[in-house]
Motif scaffolding. Structure first.
Motif, PDB file in Angstrom:
ATOM      1  N   GLN A  31     -16.810  -2.400   0.763  1.00 49.56           N
ATOM      2  CA  GLN A  31     -15.590  -1.584   0.730  1.00 49.56           C
ATOM      3  C   GLN A  31     -14.482  -2.205  -0.114  1.00 49.56           C
ATOM      4  OE1 GLN A  31     -16.407  -0.492   5.184  1.00 49.56           O
ATOM      5  NE2 GLN A  31     -14.347   0.170   4.682  1.00 49.56           N
ATOM      6  N   GLY A  32     -14.874  -2.996  -1.113  1.00 46.97           N
ATOM      7  CA  GLY A  32     -13.852  -3.627  -1.956  1.00 46.97           C
ATOM      8  C   GLY A  32     -14.327  -3.775  -3.387  1.00 46.97           C
ATOM      9  N   LEU A  91      -5.753   8.317  -3.230  1.00 45.44           N
ATOM     10  CA  LEU A  91      -5.610   7.003  -3.885  1.00 45.44           C
ATOM     11  C   LEU A  91      -4.143   6.601  -3.787  1.00 45.44           C
ATOM     12  CD1 LEU A  91      -6.227   4.588  -5.830  1.00 45.44           C
ATOM     13  CD2 LEU A  91      -5.912   6.175  -7.728  1.00 45.44           C
ATOM     14  N   LEU A  92      -3.901   5.395  -3.274  1.00 43.72           N
ATOM     15  CA  LEU A  92      -2.534   4.868  -3.211  1.00 43.72           C
ATOM     16  C   LEU A  92      -2.452   3.644  -4.118  1.00 43.72           C
ATOM     17  CD1 LEU A  92       0.329   4.586  -1.976  1.00 43.72           C
ATOM     18  CD2 LEU A  92      -0.703   3.295  -0.100  1.00 43.72           C
ATOM     19  N   ILE A  93      -1.485   3.653  -5.052  1.00 38.96           N
ATOM     20  CA  ILE A  93      -1.323   2.522  -5.968  1.00 38.96           C
ATOM     21  C   ILE A  93      -0.014   1.799  -5.637  1.00 38.96           C
ATOM     22  CG2 ILE A  93      -1.004   1.854  -8.397  1.00 38.96           C
ATOM     23  CD1 ILE A  93      -2.688   4.351  -9.136  1.00 38.96           C
ATOM     24  N   VAL A  94      -0.134   0.516  -5.276  1.00 40.45           N
ATOM     25  CA  VAL A  94       1.048  -0.302  -4.983  1.00 40.45           C
ATOM     26  C   VAL A  94       0.916  -1.608  -5.760  1.00 40.45           C
ATOM     27  CG1 VAL A  94       1.409   0.636  -2.667  1.00 40.45           C
ATOM     28  CG2 VAL A  94      -0.065  -1.355  -2.955  1.00 40.45           C
ATOM     29  N   ILE A 122     -10.293   7.053   1.559  1.00 38.72           N
ATOM     30  CA  ILE A 122      -8.964   6.582   1.144  1.00 38.72           C
ATOM     31  C   ILE A 122      -9.182   5.370   0.249  1.00 38.72           C
ATOM     32  CG2 ILE A 122      -6.829   5.467   1.918  1.00 38.72           C
ATOM     33  CD1 ILE A 122      -7.049   7.069   4.519  1.00 38.72           C
ATOM     34  N   PHE A 123      -8.635   5.405  -0.970  1.00 36.55           N
ATOM     35  CA  PHE A 123      -8.684   4.265  -1.880  1.00 36.55           C
ATOM     36  C   PHE A 123      -7.273   3.682  -1.969  1.00 36.55           C
ATOM     37  CE2 PHE A 123     -12.173   6.930  -3.162  1.00 36.55           C
ATOM     38  CZ  PHE A 123     -13.160   6.072  -3.623  1.00 36.55           C
ATOM     39  N   VAL A 174     -12.269   3.460   4.059  1.00 35.49           N
ATOM     40  CA  VAL A 174     -11.129   2.929   3.306  1.00 35.49           C
ATOM     41  C   VAL A 174     -11.662   1.913   2.301  1.00 35.49           C
ATOM     42  CG1 VAL A 174      -8.929   1.696   3.432  1.00 35.49           C
ATOM     43  CG2 VAL A 174      -9.585   3.238   5.285  1.00 35.49           C
ATOM     44  N   ILE A 175     -11.365   2.129   1.021  1.00 38.05           N
ATOM     45  CA  ILE A 175     -11.849   1.222  -0.023  1.00 38.05           C
ATOM     46  C   ILE A 175     -10.651   0.539  -0.676  1.00 38.05           C
ATOM     47  CG2 ILE A 175     -13.021   1.128  -2.268  1.00 38.05           C
ATOM     48  CD1 ILE A 175     -14.843   3.373  -1.221  1.00 38.05           C
ATOM     49  N   LEU A 176     -10.696  -0.795  -0.697  1.00 40.98           N
ATOM     50  CA  LEU A 176      -9.592  -1.576  -1.268  1.00 40.98           C
ATOM     51  C   LEU A 176      -9.958  -2.033  -2.675  1.00 40.98           C
ATOM     52  CD1 LEU A 176      -6.863  -3.196  -0.818  1.00 40.98           C
ATOM     53  CD2 LEU A 176      -8.318  -5.123  -0.201  1.00 40.98           C
TER      54      LEU A 176
END
Length: 620
Positions: free
Chosen positions: A128-129, A226-229, A575-576, A602-604
């Motif tokens: 998952q990463g 996809l959430l980009i932080v 969720i990415f 959930v993929i990090l």
């Protein structure tokens, strides 16, 4: 990719040719045996002189650069090509002019069996990463020097390309959420570093739009989030001591990636020999223990050894001879002496040795005291006075651990380092000039300090107590293991994203979906667990923090095993989350934990996966 060449290829065996970049992608994903199984007999470097093998077909897996295309053409054109036929796969989209250049050479066209964009430019690090392998992202994107502008743009473009290939290969079309630049208003100049998430989001969006027309069966509507932080959302997670088995191994042992070197006694019992092992998913003991608290892992290992002995007659005889209660190390020696010494016991012994080593380091470096103060600072139970007192009284603490304490303090109180107060504290801790750079560079990751959010600074709670807490306590998730209070900000953000509750003033969405997309029913609720934190007394292999076996707090790796990855697709959309500037092991653990909790995989992703020392070096 390799299998697709079998259909119309006449030669049973093929040559696989890669460049420096694609060979790395391949080695993250496959072992040599996997490649051989797909009919590859030889692996070659595009840039080394190669022996002509005109009877064999070749598979080229290369980046779509001008230099690579020129090398490919020189291999396959003219009267005597190096190989019979070429199947060419590019790791990301190729420019039209390079395709035209290939088409112009009439001798090559009949020799091309395939010309295709594979869109594979990411590196899986676990189930998952993934990382994009930008080890210098912090330096190239967050540095203040203007002359780095070209590097800044090159890094952004490459990162956006690599992130988007994840979605191309998984056939997912995400809603792209990103952290908005904090400083956008008329009075302030927006810094380049503040624009990083916005620019990456725009780059990824650009590629996704192209995929909709260029990739067969690519979804036309959104299928995931996809959430980009960037690293500024949580500056503490990369530095603080994380107390799970996986994180401790990488933080405290001198590991090279996932490689651990240990000494085993040779078969004839004379000298010991060094042996390399990989701490990875194929090791069942590692898979079970990696997200457990170190004390829990130590206890479980003792239980496993005891269980093995109880099932084995020869072992019981030896135990009777020894008499009395045995330590885990005694059990290990006893089991190793047995003739039916299996692979399973081999692995168990390895982890007993590692856990023992970790517990010794924790004791010698006074890490429990350091860890307690770290968490007290974060949750507002300690401040300047306690930190100064700690530096004066705890003389056995290493300089590196004092540096990490000061970096946490600087993340919480950046204003203290604008005056000479910060300098005095660094001198008291005995930091070198080099270490001081790391502390002052924490400000490169500071976003606007006037705004207080989960990832901002100094939130005030409970006015009566005058408590300065940087992070809220989570009352619903109390674990009875000491030093388990800390959680990465990302955990909170993923839960908000899952409910469609990301703060509107801090996060934007490129696709702006209709409101109906926001509601995702959650089936699990976490009931309050109020078991008190027990003391950290040592037993057997070291620390033993008591915890009721049933609690499912993400530290219990049974919770991870109960919901194996295949179940997630049945439930909700994936969720990415992508962290620019390096992710941490605590964040990877959160991805696994929340997959079970939210019933969504959930993929990090990140530019790199950093252990504390690597992060500090990069920050310097």
């Amino acid at each position: 990719m390799l299998r697709s060449t079998r259909k119309d290829s006449k030669s049973a065996w093929k040559v696989l040719i890669m460049d420096k970049f694609t060979v790395k992608i391949m080695s993250y994903s496959c072992k040599m045996a996997d490649i051989t199984e797909e009919g590859v007999s030889l692996v070659e470097d595009l840039y080394k002189r190669r022996q002509p093998l005109p009877s064999l077909d070749a598979i080229y897996f290369i980046q779509p650069t001008k230099e690579n295309v020129v090398m490919f053409l020189s291999d396959m054109s003219g009267r005597s090509p190096l190989y019979k036929k070429a199947y060419v796969f590019f790791s990301s989209p190729i420019q039209k002019d390079l395709v035209a250049q290939i088409k112009r050479d009439s001798s090559i066209l009949p020799r091309i069996g395939a010309l295709s964009e594979m869109n594979l430019e990411y590196f899986p690090i676990d189930s998952q990463g993934f990382i994009t392998d930008h080890e210098r992202a912090l330096e190239e994107l967050f540095c203040e020097s203007a002359e780095g502008f070209n590097k800044y743009n090159a890094c952004l473009n490459a990162m956006a390309t690599r992130i988007s290939t994840v979605f191309a290969s998984m056939r997912e079309f995400p809603r792209v959420h990103y952290r908005i630049a904090k400083t956008i208003d008329a009075s302030t100049m927006t810094t380049l570093r503040d624009m990083v998430p916005t620019k990456i989001a725009a780059g990824v969006w650009n590629y996704l739009s192209k995929y909709k027309t260029s990739i067969p069966e690519f979804p036309q509507t959104e299928t995931c989030e996809l959430l980009i932080v960037d690293r500024s959302v949580d500056q503490i997670a990369p530095i603080i001591h994380e107390w799970t088995y996986d994180a401790m191994c990488h933080d405290l042992l001198c590991m090279d990636g996932n490689k651990y070197v240990h000494e085993v006694s040779s078969k004839n019992g004379s000298a010991s020999e060094k042996k390399e092992v990989l701490l990875e998913d194929h090791d069942p003991v590692w898979l079970e223990l990696r997200h457990s608290h170190i004390a829990d892992a130590s206890e479980r290992l003792h239980d496993k050894m005891t269980h093995f002995v109880s099932k084995n007659k020869a072992a019981q005889l030896q135990q009777a001879r020894a008499g009395g209660e045995l330590s885990t190390r005694d059990l290990q020696k006893m089991v190793q002496a047995l003739p039916q010494y299996t692979d399973q016991i081999d692995k168990l012994s390895l982890h007993v040795e590692i856990a023992g080593k970790l517990n010794v380091i924790i004791r010698e470096q006074c890490l429990r005291d350091v860890g307690q103060l770290e968490q007290d600072l974060v949750f507002g139970d300690a401040g300047t006075k306690e930190l100064i007192n700690f530096f004066r009284t705890q003389l056995g603490v290493s300089r590196e651990n004092k540096l990490r304490l000061l970096m946490i303090y600087a993340a919480i109180n950046p204003e203290k380092f604008e005056s000479d107060k910060g300098t005095k504290m660094m001198q008291l801790a005995g930091l070198s000039a080099d270490d001081m750079i790391a502390v002052t560079n924490m400000r490169c990751l500071c976003t606007d300090t006037k705004k207080s959010s989960g990832g901002g600074f100094t939130l005030k709670f409970d006015v009566q107590k005058k408590k300065h807490a940087h992070r809220k306590e989570r009352t619903t998730e109390q674990s009875a293991w000491a030093l388990s209070r800390f959680y990465p900000v990302l955990e909170e953000l993923i839960e908000q994203l899952s409910k469609g509750e990301l703060p509107k003033d801090e996060y934007n969405c490129m696709n702006d979906p209709s409101p109906s997309f926001h509601v995702v029913p959650t089936t699990t609720s976490t009931s309050a667990r109020t078991s008190p934190a027990h003391s950290m007394r040592s037993r057997r292999t070291g620390g033993s923090w008591a915890r009721p076996r049933g609690s499912d707090d993400g530290y219990s790796s049974d919770s991870v095993l109960k919901h194996a990855s295949s179940d997630f697709q049945k439930h909700g959309q994936r969720i990415f989350v992508f962290v620019i500037g390096g992710a941490t092991r605590s964040e990877l653990r959160a991805a696994h934990k929340l997959s079970s909790k939210l019933k969504r995989e959930v993929i990090l992703g990140s530019s790199s996966l950093d252990d504390p020392l690597q992060f500090i070096t990069k920050l310097k």
